[in-house]
Enzyme design. Structure first.
Site, PDB file in Angstrom:
ATOM      1  CE  LYS A   1      -4.168   1.352   2.465  1.00 42.60           C
ATOM      2  NZ  LYS A   1      -5.037   1.129   1.304  1.00 42.60           N
TER       3      LYS A   1
ATOM      4  CB  ILE B   1      -8.310   4.783   1.038  1.00 38.82           C
ATOM      5  CG1 ILE B   1      -9.154   3.792   0.223  1.00 38.82           C
ATOM      6  CG2 ILE B   1      -7.822   4.145   2.322  1.00 38.82           C
ATOM      7  CD1 ILE B   1     -10.384   3.274   0.892  1.00 38.82           C
TER       8      ILE B   1
ATOM      9  CG  LEU C   1      -2.484   8.090  -0.344  1.00 41.65           C
ATOM     10  CD1 LEU C   1      -1.396   9.036  -0.863  1.00 41.65           C
ATOM     11  CD2 LEU C   1      -2.422   6.776  -1.111  1.00 41.65           C
TER      12      LEU C   1
ATOM     13  CB  CYS D   1      -3.097   9.591  -4.915  1.00 47.06           C
ATOM     14  SG  CYS D   1      -4.455   9.333  -3.766  1.00 47.06           S
TER      15      CYS D   1
END
Lengths: 315, 289
Positions: A43, A69, A71, A127
């Site tokens: 991750k 989410i 990070l 992201c």
């Protein structure tokens, strides 16, 4: 028996199947044998501990789920000391995904993560819920070039770059990443999305925006992989909507050397190993000796595309 | 790391009779067969599945992640987490008690006898009984009672006395009464219809149990009010407890960080994954909703 191994630069994967970053952790070993995978992808890690985004972090939509989410993680020190060893117990190469909102720190992180048990650095510059000057550098070719140049100067590890499907011209950004020293490209990430609830008129996610994860992404990302493959020499990992062995084949025909899988592993925890088995059977049935024969093997040399009706780069 | 060939497993979902090639794993993906799927009352249904023996490893408080069929022609994209209602090892069956509310459970309601049902698990940390506990109090409401139900079995096996206080809107939706009573628990029902479910009344009942020495630990699920009450009484009398929590989930394995909830540990707020760090947590660390 087909040889499923593929090379991504100097790294050999026993098969072209790996998890997508953010959709995986070593904890999947509770359900599947991680030693079967082509690579392990951790991750995304950031320097400081992060809580991540407010809940709800996921909502279902008509065509997949959107999630945001943010990070979350315990920071780089904890990651190197505690999480890397969790992955090091397994045989497949470890790909460490990293993100920062400034380029200098990004490069420093890549350097600090270049420890023996880490086999590949994946620069997550895409992201979707961060802005383009602050972590989502893949929205723009100049930011991409600057960021990857800086990282390249700080690490000798193989460097993969995760691109954004939200950029207008992914081919130019892919070329910028290649020119800056990327060893491979991960194409792509989730699509920036929004859901508004009609019962209370509020956005469904705590962070408002999220990334779309869905089999529906496959034809769009496949098109991107195809276009980029025509314009770069470095290997591509296709990521978006793979749920079955034929999807892997399709990505490889378009020019990918490997695929990353996210959603399918959420829906079926055993999906990744099942897809490996199915890919092997698929190749054996057709007498394919090496899976690498599929890379870029789409038969389209005799076809033309109306460039007025399609993006004109890499058709 | 050196690249070596690894042991070869076929890891697809296991049907009854399949050899599990990866038997040491904690959890798996299983295709169970629906034995029955009947309504218990207007709101609740009870599904019984025949499953591969490795799915029977589940213990009280653990959950499965269910791949629900679609109720409406559109896709149900994600699994739905559900705690186990009962494990019937003798018959190779696992049971779930559920309220038909969202698209997942509405899809489950359509399962017919003989249908396949894909479940992944068992997942998470369930309830634990400390050896020093002789008598416990189980206090739940609504569908939370389905989660607490397997505690009755666990307590019976370990010769622990149980007082179960079952809270519900009306007598028609009291869940798990027979299960608790059948295993020797003392069962008290409190309802909204006669106001016996009011916090003040429940507090009196629990204080009475504490005075009788019948409350070595508290277990709860399904009600914010009851959670807060048990936290308060637990602090006051120094009685430990466990609470089962829920949250929207994606992977169920601990990888995706979708199912976070806030907990308070030593005055600090921390986020935990309900799927892996729970779904059962220390009652004093839980934050109400």
């Amino acid at each position: 028996m087909v040889d499923l191994s593929v090379k991504i630069g100097d790294i050999t994967l026993q098969n072209p199947i790996q998890p997508a970053s953010g959709a995986f952790s070593w904890e999947y070993n509770d359900v599947i044998d991680l030693n079967r995978l082509g690579a392990l992808v951790a991750k995304t890690i950031c320097r400081e501990p992060r809580l991540g985004n407010p809940t709800p972090r996921m909502a279902e939509t008509e065509a997949g789920i959107i999630q945001s989410i943010g990070l979350p993680g315990k920071g780089i020190e904890y990651f190197v000391d505690h999480i890397v060893p969790e992955y090091a117990r397994f045989k497949p190469p470890l790909v460490v995904s990293v993100n920062s909102d400034n380029i200098e720190d990004f490069a420093a992180l890549a350097e600090e993560l270049s420890v023996p048990d880490v086999d590949v650095i994946e620069a997550n510059i895409s992201c979707p819920t961060r802005n383009q000057t602050g972590g989502n550098f893949a929205m723009h070719e100049d930011y991409t070039r600057d960021c990857i140049t800086a990282i390249r100067a700080k690490t000798k590890k193989p460097l993969w770059v995760k691109l954004s499907p939200n950029a207008g011209d992914i081919v130019s950004i892919a070329r910028a990443a290649e020119a800056a020293g990327a060893d491979a490209l991960a194409i792509a990430n989730t699509f920036l999305s929004l859901k508004i609830r009609t019962d209370n008129f509020r956005p469904a996610l705590g962070n408002k925006f999220g990334g779309l994860v869905s089999p529906a992404l496959k034809p769009i990302v496949l098109r991107m992989v195809y276009q980029v493959a025509k314009q770069v020499k470095i290997p591509i990992i296709g990521i978006g909507g793979v749920t079955k062995a034929e999807d892997v084949v399709e990505y490889m025909l378009a020019g990918a050397s490997a695929v990353g899988i996210g959603y399918a592993g959420f829906r079926n925890p055993t999906a990744l190993v099942q897809i490996i088995d199915d890919l092997e059977a698929w190749c054996d049935e057709r007498g394919i000796k090496k899976v690498t024969e599929l890379i870029g093997a789409v038969k389209d040399a005799d076809m033309e595309t109306d460039t007025l009706a399609a993006a004109s780069i890499g058709v | 790391m050196a690249l070596e060939a690894s042991g070869k497993y076929t890891n697809s979902a296991l049907r009854i009779g399949d050899v599990d090639p990866y038997a040491e794993r904690k959890a798996g993906e299983f295709i169970g067969t629906v034995v029955s799927n009947a309504s218990v009352n207007d709101e609740y249904k009870h599904v019984v599945l025949k499953v591969h023996p490795h799915a029977l490893r589940a213990y009280a408080g653990q959950m499965f992640h269910l791949l629900c069929p679609s109720p409406d022609g559109a896709e149900v994209w994600m699994r739905r987490p559900m705690s186990v209602y009962r494990v019937d090892k003798a018959n190779g069956q696992i049971e779930f008690l559920y309220k038909t509310e969202g698209r997942g459970t509405l899809g489950m309601a359509k399962l017919g006898v003989g249908d396949d049902f894909n479940i992944a698990g068992p997942l998470g940390h369930g309830f634990t009984l400390e050896p020093s506990w002789k008598n416990i109090v189980v206090l739940g409401r609504g569908v939370g009672l389905a989660t607490l139900a397997p505690l009755s079995q666990l307590a019976a096996e370990q010769k622990v006395g149980v007082t179960a206080i079952l809270s519900a809107r009306h007598a028609g939706v009291v869940m798990s009464r027979d299960l608790f009573a059948g295993l020797g628990a003392r069962v008290l029902t409190v309802l909204d219809t006669d106001n016996t479910s009011a916090v003040e009344n429940v507090e009196k009942i629990v204080e009475g149990l504490i005075a009788e020495g019948k409350a070595d630990a508290f277990f709860t699920c399904g009600s914010n009010r009851l959670l807060k009450l048990m936290q308060r009484l637990g602090k006051k009398h120094n009685i430990p407890g466990q609470v089962a929590m829920e949250q929207i989930m994606v992977c169920g394995i601990g990888a995706c960080y979708v199912c976070m909830r806030t907990f308070e540990v030593d005055g600090e707020k921390v986020l935990r994954r309900v799927c892996r760090d729970g779904p059962v947590f220390n009652i004093q660390e839980a934050v109400g909703w």
